[in-house]
Design a protein around this motif. Structure first.
Motif, short mmCIF file in Angstrom:
data_model
loop_
_atom_site.label_atom_id
_atom_site.label_comp_id
_atom_site.label_asym_id
_atom_site.label_seq_id
_atom_site.Cartn_x
_atom_site.Cartn_y
_atom_site.Cartn_z
N MET A 1 -54.98 0.87 65.10
CA MET A 1 -53.71 0.70 65.80
C MET A 1 -52.58 1.27 64.96
O MET A 1 -52.53 1.07 63.75
CB MET A 1 -53.46 -0.78 66.07
CG MET A 1 -52.19 -1.06 66.88
SD MET A 1 -52.01 -2.83 67.25
CE MET A 1 -51.71 -3.50 65.61
N ASN A 2 -51.67 1.99 65.61
CA ASN A 2 -50.54 2.58 64.91
C ASN A 2 -49.46 1.51 64.72
O ASN A 2 -48.85 1.05 65.68
CB ASN A 2 -49.98 3.76 65.72
CG ASN A 2 -48.91 4.52 64.96
OD1 ASN A 2 -48.43 4.04 63.93
ND2 ASN A 2 -48.55 5.67 65.46
N ASP A 3 -49.24 1.09 63.48
CA ASP A 3 -48.27 0.02 63.22
C ASP A 3 -46.99 0.54 62.60
O ASP A 3 -46.17 -0.24 62.11
CB ASP A 3 -48.90 -1.04 62.32
CG ASP A 3 -49.25 -0.51 60.93
OD1 ASP A 3 -49.30 0.73 60.75
OD2 ASP A 3 -49.47 -1.32 60.01
N ILE A 4 -46.80 1.85 62.61
CA ILE A 4 -45.63 2.44 61.95
C ILE A 4 -44.36 2.08 62.71
O ILE A 4 -44.28 2.23 63.93
CB ILE A 4 -45.79 3.96 61.82
CG1 ILE A 4 -46.96 4.27 60.88
CG2 ILE A 4 -44.51 4.59 61.29
CD1 ILE A 4 -47.26 5.74 60.74
N VAL A 5 -43.36 1.60 61.99
CA VAL A 5 -42.08 1.20 62.57
C VAL A 5 -41.00 2.12 62.03
O VAL A 5 -40.69 2.08 60.83
CB VAL A 5 -41.74 -0.26 62.22
CG1 VAL A 5 -40.41 -0.67 62.84
CG2 VAL A 5 -42.86 -1.19 62.67
N ALA A 6 -40.45 2.96 62.87
CA ALA A 6 -39.47 3.95 62.42
C ALA A 6 -38.11 3.29 62.17
O ALA A 6 -37.68 2.44 62.96
CB ALA A 6 -39.33 5.06 63.46
N PRO A 7 -37.43 3.65 61.09
CA PRO A 7 -36.08 3.13 60.87
C PRO A 7 -35.09 3.81 61.82
O PRO A 7 -35.40 4.84 62.44
CB PRO A 7 -35.79 3.54 59.42
CG PRO A 7 -36.59 4.79 59.22
CD PRO A 7 -37.85 4.60 60.04
N LEU A 8 -33.92 3.24 61.94
CA LEU A 8 -32.86 3.86 62.72
C LEU A 8 -32.23 4.99 61.89
O LEU A 8 -31.85 4.77 60.73
CB LEU A 8 -31.80 2.83 63.09
CG LEU A 8 -30.56 3.36 63.83
CD1 LEU A 8 -30.94 3.96 65.17
CD2 LEU A 8 -29.53 2.24 64.00
N ILE A 9 -32.13 6.17 62.48
CA ILE A 9 -31.53 7.32 61.79
C ILE A 9 -30.31 7.78 62.58
O ILE A 9 -30.41 8.05 63.78
CB ILE A 9 -32.52 8.47 61.63
CG1 ILE A 9 -33.72 8.03 60.81
CG2 ILE A 9 -31.85 9.68 60.97
CD1 ILE A 9 -34.82 9.05 60.74
N ILE A 10 -29.19 7.85 61.91
CA ILE A 10 -27.95 8.31 62.53
C ILE A 10 -27.52 9.59 61.84
O ILE A 10 -27.39 9.64 60.61
CB ILE A 10 -26.85 7.25 62.41
CG1 ILE A 10 -27.31 5.93 63.07
CG2 ILE A 10 -25.55 7.74 63.05
CD1 ILE A 10 -26.36 4.77 62.82
N ARG A 11 -27.32 10.66 62.63
CA ARG A 11 -26.88 11.94 62.07
C ARG A 11 -25.37 12.08 62.28
O ARG A 11 -24.85 11.80 63.36
CB ARG A 11 -27.62 13.09 62.75
CG ARG A 11 -29.13 13.04 62.61
CD ARG A 11 -29.57 13.14 61.15
NE ARG A 11 -29.28 14.44 60.60
CZ ARG A 11 -30.15 15.46 60.56
NH1 ARG A 11 -31.37 15.30 61.05
NH2 ARG A 11 -29.83 16.61 60.04
N GLU A 12 -24.68 12.54 61.25
CA GLU A 12 -23.22 12.66 61.30
C GLU A 12 -22.77 13.98 60.68
O GLU A 12 -23.53 14.64 59.96
CB GLU A 12 -22.56 11.50 60.54
CG GLU A 12 -22.89 10.12 61.11
CD GLU A 12 -22.36 8.99 60.25
OE1 GLU A 12 -22.03 9.25 59.08
OE2 GLU A 12 -22.26 7.87 60.75
N ARG A 13 -21.52 14.35 60.97
CA ARG A 13 -20.86 15.51 60.37
C ARG A 13 -21.69 16.77 60.55
O ARG A 13 -22.15 17.38 59.57
CB ARG A 13 -20.55 15.25 58.90
CG ARG A 13 -19.75 13.96 58.69
CD ARG A 13 -19.15 13.90 57.32
NE ARG A 13 -18.71 12.54 57.01
CZ ARG A 13 -18.00 12.21 55.94
NH1 ARG A 13 -17.64 13.14 55.08
NH2 ARG A 13 -17.65 10.96 55.74
N ASP A 14 -21.90 17.13 61.79
CA ASP A 14 -22.67 18.33 62.14
C ASP A 14 -24.07 18.32 61.54
O ASP A 14 -24.60 19.35 61.14
CB ASP A 14 -21.92 19.59 61.70
CG ASP A 14 -20.59 19.75 62.42
OD1 ASP A 14 -20.53 19.42 63.63
OD2 ASP A 14 -19.62 20.20 61.78
N GLY A 15 -24.64 17.12 61.46
CA GLY A 15 -26.00 17.00 60.95
C GLY A 15 -26.13 17.08 59.45
O GLY A 15 -27.26 17.11 58.94
#
Length: 260
Positions: A1-15
């Motif tokens: 079972m895939n138990d990977i939990v991705a964090p929240l990623i926020i991109r700013e300032r033109d990446g």
């Protein structure tokens, strides 16, 4: 079972800026094995983006990271426990391998694995109420050479010994004095101070910043490689099981005070 939990990623300032937000705000962002795997995957993917120039790692809500989620270990196999530690180490290594600066924005505790997460970053900016430490011997966890190296390279072997043997949490002011943090900032000013640090990096030559990161990584490489070569089991299994049972039992009864 895939138990990977991705964090929240926020991109700013033109990446050019990525904010990696770990945890959910629950349990003071104590992270599951799947969450550590998610951090590694996210960081490795971001490392391939040439537009990215700086990363900020912070915890959800008002906490940084209180380590690994101990309740996950209570009823799982020793193999799964070892996997959890391997995933945590892989996440920290991925951060260290990034070709750009990484800023740890620390509110609340950075304890155990959370301490390692903060120390894997290039800069650590602390809220005045933040704390950092390695209270892991209380659980029968065997501190690895990689764990010890991250503390010792920033604060020296004497301080590393103090933190490992005592298990004490260090407040933000003392963390700066010991070299575990770069700055201790009043709570209301933390966001602004981190933005100033980001602006300073973005105003500089990207080539120069990346060269500086490479140079620092090259200096650290022999010790990191030596530490990885000394890898062994993560726990004293019998002692670890007994202590985890005690911890989770007391936590259910409300007897455990999580480090501040």
């Amino acid at each position: 079972m895939n138990d990977i939990v991705a964090p929240l990623i926020i991109r700013e300032r033109d990446g050019q800026v990525a904010r990696v937000i770990v945890g959910s705000g629950l349990k003071r962002n104590a992270l599951t094995s799947g969450a550590w795997a998610g951090i590694e995957r996210a960081v490795r993917e971001l490392a391939t983006d040439a537009a990215l120039r700086v990363m900020v790692i912070e915890g959800a809500a008002e906490w940084f990271c209180a380590g690994s989620d101990i309740t996950e270990w209570a009823k799982t196999s020793n193999e799964r426990v070892e996997l959890s530690f391997a995933r945590m180490e892989a996440a920290c290594t991925a951060i260290e391998d990034l070709p750009i600066p990484v800023i740890a924005k620390v509110r609340g505790p950075a304890a155990g694995a959370g301490c390692q997460l903060a120390l894997a970053c290039d800069l650590r900016i602390f809220d005045a109420r933040a704390s950092i430490g390695m209270p892991i011997a209380r659980l029968g966890i065997l501190i690895s050479a990689s764990f010890a190296n991250r503390v010792a390279v920033n604060a020296g072997p004497s301080v590393a010994g103090d933190l490992v043997y005592s298990g004490r949490m260090v407040g933000a002011v003392e963390a700066v004095e010991l070299g575990l943090a770069n700055a201790c900032i009043p709570s209301d000013d933390l966001d602004r101070y981190v933005e100033v640090a980001i602006d300073s990096i973005l105003r500089s030559s990207d080539a120069s910043i990346r060269a500086g990161k490479r140079a620092l990584a090259q200096l650290a490489a022999p010790a990191r490689a030596a530490a990885r070569a000394l890898a062994g089991p993560a726990t004293d299994e019998a002692d670890f099981r007994r202590r985890v049972r005690t911890f989770t039992s007391r936590r259910r009864r409300g007897w455990i005070r999580v480090p501040q």
